[in-house]
Design a protein around this motif. Sequence first.
Motif, short mmCIF file in Angstrom:
data_model
loop_
_atom_site.label_atom_id
_atom_site.label_comp_id
_atom_site.label_asym_id
_atom_site.label_seq_id
_atom_site.Cartn_x
_atom_site.Cartn_y
_atom_site.Cartn_z
N ARG A 114 0.84 -1.21 0.00
CA ARG A 114 0.00 0.00 0.00
C ARG A 114 0.87 1.25 0.00
O ARG A 114 0.64 2.18 -0.78
CB ARG A 114 -0.93 0.00 1.22
CG ARG A 114 -1.84 1.22 1.28
CD ARG A 114 -2.58 1.27 2.62
NE ARG A 114 -3.54 0.21 2.75
CZ ARG A 114 -4.79 0.27 2.32
NH1 ARG A 114 -5.22 1.38 1.72
NH2 ARG A 114 -5.61 -0.73 2.49
N ASN A 160 -14.34 -5.30 1.62
CA ASN A 160 -14.44 -3.86 1.34
C ASN A 160 -14.30 -3.63 -0.16
O ASN A 160 -13.24 -3.24 -0.65
CB ASN A 160 -13.37 -3.09 2.11
CG ASN A 160 -13.65 -1.59 2.15
OD1 ASN A 160 -14.36 -1.07 1.30
ND2 ASN A 160 -13.11 -0.93 3.14
N ASN A 162 -15.75 -1.34 -2.07
CA ASN A 162 -15.63 0.06 -2.47
C ASN A 162 -14.18 0.53 -2.42
O ASN A 162 -13.71 1.21 -3.34
CB ASN A 162 -16.51 0.95 -1.59
CG ASN A 162 -17.99 0.82 -1.92
OD1 ASN A 162 -18.37 0.70 -3.08
ND2 ASN A 162 -18.83 0.81 -0.89
N GLU A 163 -13.48 0.17 -1.36
CA GLU A 163 -12.08 0.56 -1.26
C GLU A 163 -11.25 -0.15 -2.33
O GLU A 163 -10.36 0.45 -2.95
CB GLU A 163 -11.51 0.23 0.13
CG GLU A 163 -10.06 0.68 0.28
CD GLU A 163 -9.45 0.30 1.61
OE1 GLU A 163 -8.26 0.62 1.82
OE2 GLU A 163 -10.15 -0.31 2.45
N GLY A 166 -11.78 1.50 -5.54
CA GLY A 166 -11.14 2.81 -5.53
C GLY A 166 -9.67 2.71 -5.89
O GLY A 166 -9.13 3.57 -6.61
#
Length: 265
Positions: A114, A160, A162-163, A166
């Motif tokens: 990340r 998750n 949505n993340e 994204g």
Amino acid sequence: DVRVVNLSLANAKWYIKQLRDYMNIPLNLDDAAIERLHPYRISDTVIQTIPNQTIDKIIEANRGRYPIYFMGTVPDNFRRYQGSSLAGNMVFEGLVYRLYPERQKDQNDLAKIRKNCLENYAYRGLADRSIYKDENSVRLYTNYSQGPLMLAYFIDKSGNKNEAFGIIDTMTRILPRSLDLYALGTQILAEMGRIDTMQSYIESSEVEDKSRLYFNWGVAAQKAGRRNDAIQALEYTHGRWPEYTEGYRALAALFRCPGVLAHAD
């Protein structure tokens, strides 16, 4: 300081000497030892090439002194030490695998992936349309998608979506021709039932082979239990690319399932 070893050149003995003499990479090989290097068979399935032997010498001379990394694009047959796989001793950090002396429990450092992929890596020029990129350049830079793909995949599996999407959306703006990024983005949207945005998402991509994205939409929707969405995607795929046999086979398989026979008629 960073020293980069081109394994494609490591078959050449002049290059091995250059690594030692000009790039100052410890090898513990004198000229005579380098000249004696030759491929040999370790087992019926493993051949120790000259690059493999060079890697062994680099590991032996540098472990405990300097960190050793392998690019994610390095083939498995080069990620070996004395003929044995190093996979269990490597941890992926975004674009590279770091080699550890002991076996590692987790082969992916998600926090470092990340940090590297979303903060440290600059990706300068990749999305700049004013900079010409030939097909070889495009193939090379799409390798940069490995880290973000891994990160988005694990975030998606944690629930998750949505993340995860994204991250994919951010990276497709940087790597607009990455089929793998768009394929995962399509899969996540299909699982979320976002058919309202799916077609515009696929058509706005710079991926040349869009048939694979529509196919991915259909397969992902089917696996998520969204059969009508799957039929819609696969019918569109077959209608636009009738020569794409994988799409036709998936559509035919859906029509054989209970609940869609009337539609097939």
